[in-house]
Design an enzyme around this catalytic site. Structure first.
Site, PDB file in Angstrom:
ATOM      1  N   ASP A  90       0.836  -1.205   0.000  1.00  0.00           N
ATOM      2  CA  ASP A  90       0.000   0.000   0.000  1.00  0.00           C
ATOM      3  C   ASP A  90       0.872   1.257   0.000  1.00  0.00           C
ATOM      4  OD1 ASP A  90      -2.175  -1.660   0.227  1.00  0.00           O
ATOM      5  OD2 ASP A  90      -2.692  -1.075   2.290  1.00  0.00           O
TER       6      ASP A  90
ATOM      7  N   GLY B  10      -6.999  -9.448   2.128  1.00  0.00           N
ATOM      8  CA  GLY B  10      -6.712 -10.761   2.716  1.00  0.00           C
ATOM      9  C   GLY B  10      -5.633 -10.661   3.773  1.00  0.00           C
TER      10      GLY B  10
ATOM     11  N   ASP C   7      -7.116   7.623   9.745  1.00  0.00           N
ATOM     12  CA  ASP C   7      -7.112   6.850   8.490  1.00  0.00           C
ATOM     13  C   ASP C   7      -8.032   5.643   8.668  1.00  0.00           C
ATOM     14  OD1 ASP C   7      -6.580   5.373   6.225  1.00  0.00           O
ATOM     15  OD2 ASP C   7      -4.436   5.096   6.625  1.00  0.00           O
TER      16      ASP C   7
ATOM     17  N   GLY D 276     -12.582  -1.991   8.056  1.00  0.00           N
ATOM     18  CA  GLY D 276     -13.530  -3.067   7.756  1.00  0.00           C
ATOM     19  C   GLY D 276     -12.851  -4.432   7.825  1.00  0.00           C
ATOM     20  N   ASP D 277     -11.606  -4.503   7.365  1.00  0.00           N
ATOM     21  CA  ASP D 277     -10.863  -5.769   7.431  1.00  0.00           C
ATOM     22  C   ASP D 277     -10.616  -6.165   8.890  1.00  0.00           C
ATOM     23  OD1 ASP D 277     -10.698  -5.754   4.635  1.00  0.00           O
ATOM     24  OD2 ASP D 277      -8.857  -4.562   4.677  1.00  0.00           O
TER      25      ASP D 277
END
Ligand code: RIB
Length: 310
Positions: free
Chosen positions: A15, A43, A248, A253-254
């Site tokens: 990222d 993942g 941030d 959600g992960d």
């Protein structure tokens, strides 16, 4: 407490996070505030977040035969993750994501899948033993659908909890929904899945019921500042978002999905697991990045103790 075993099948990215005051408009050049490089991928994020909570995690993924891929595997090992089923491919580089985060902590993301596109149903079959020895199989949609389907077929036939984050969202085949124990969309994702807009709690309830009519057993909608809304055959549950200073929201959600899966596999009730998941997500958004932001178990426990005391 029972230690949970989680098998995550999904993407691994590098990222690049650009922080800016606001999102650029088409054709506009903006000067950013800062650049951060870290590991990500939905993942990998779920695998790392679960491992930090003390779960035994196996991660099934594809990375490139490049320095990003080598670094990724080293980092997963450092988090205690079983990397035996991560395949390094020669044809494509490790997946990458360009992430823009504005001053409201919102993000927008472009992912170039690279090696993630190579993850196949045969990679998943190779990892069948790891799925069968886990309590839950956890997937997202950043890797080919065939692989996700195969993982859920193996997981369901072995009686394992199947958990799906439907992101990036696409219309899903009935077979996948029918194999899904827990589906964790955000508001925009459930709108695509059921083909109707969700603007209120009543809309969310109806959308969740529609998804359940297609075979999903539990629907957990993550709604940002509005918290999470969870529906199963026993009823609906509203989990308020915790008030923190967010910088941030990437990976929140992960983190929520990973924590929900881990906590359910440890034997917590749906309400307890969802509350803990919202704590993990809240702590995540207070730091920049994803892997760098996911909390360790001790921090989560301490936060929950403080909440109870306060
Ligand atoms: O969910 C956040 C993730 O989406 C980022 O880590 C990025 O890699 C993309 O996959």
């Amino acid at each position: 407490m029972m230690k949970s075993r989680i098998c995550v099948i999904g993407s691994s990215n590098v990222d690049l996070t650009f922080r800016t005051q606001r999102f650029p408009k088409g054709g506009e050049t903006l000067t950013g505030r800062s650049l951060h490089q870290g590991m990500g991928g939905k993942g990998a994020n779920q695998a790392v977040a679960a491992a930090r909570l003390g779960a035994g995690v196996t991660f099934v993924a594809c990375v490139g035969n490049d320095s990003f891929g080598i670094d990724a595997i080293r980092n997963y090992k450092a988090d205690g993750i079983n990397t035996d089923y991560i395949r390094q491919v020669n044809e494509y580089p490790t997946g990458t994501a360009a992430i823009v985060v504005d001053d409201q902590a919102e993000n927008c993301i472009i992912v170039v899948p690279g090696a993630n596109a190579s993850l196949s149903s045969s990679d998943v079959r190779n990892a069948a033993k790891a799925i069968q020895e886990s309590d839950a199989v956890v997937c997202q949609l950043e890797t080919p659908l065939d692989a996700t389907l195969e993982a859920f077929r193996i997981g369901r036939s072995a009686g394992k909890l199947t958990v799906l984050t439907p992101a990036p969202v696409i219309a899903l085949p009935d077979e996948l929904l029918g194999l899904c124990d827990i589906c964790i969309p955000n508001q925009g994702e459930i709108e695509v899945l059921v083909g109707r807009s969700v603007n209120s709690q009543q809309d969310a309830l109806e959308a969740a019921k529609l998804l359940m009519s297609l075979g999903v057993k539990t629907v957990a909608i993550t709604m940002g500042l509005a918290g999470a809304f969870i529906v199963d055959s026993a009823g609906a549950l509203q989990i308020p978002a915790l008030k923190v200073d967010a910088v941030d929201t990437t990976g929140a959600g992960d983190a929520f999905a990973a924590a929900l899966a881990v906590s359910l596999c440890e034997g917590q009730s749906l309400g307890e697991a969802a509350h803990r998941a919202s704590v993990v997500a809240a702590l995540t958004v207070t730091r920049i990045g994803t892997h760098a932001a996911f909390p360790q178990l001790a921090e989560v426990d301490a936060f929950m103790v403080d909440q109870n005391d306060g």
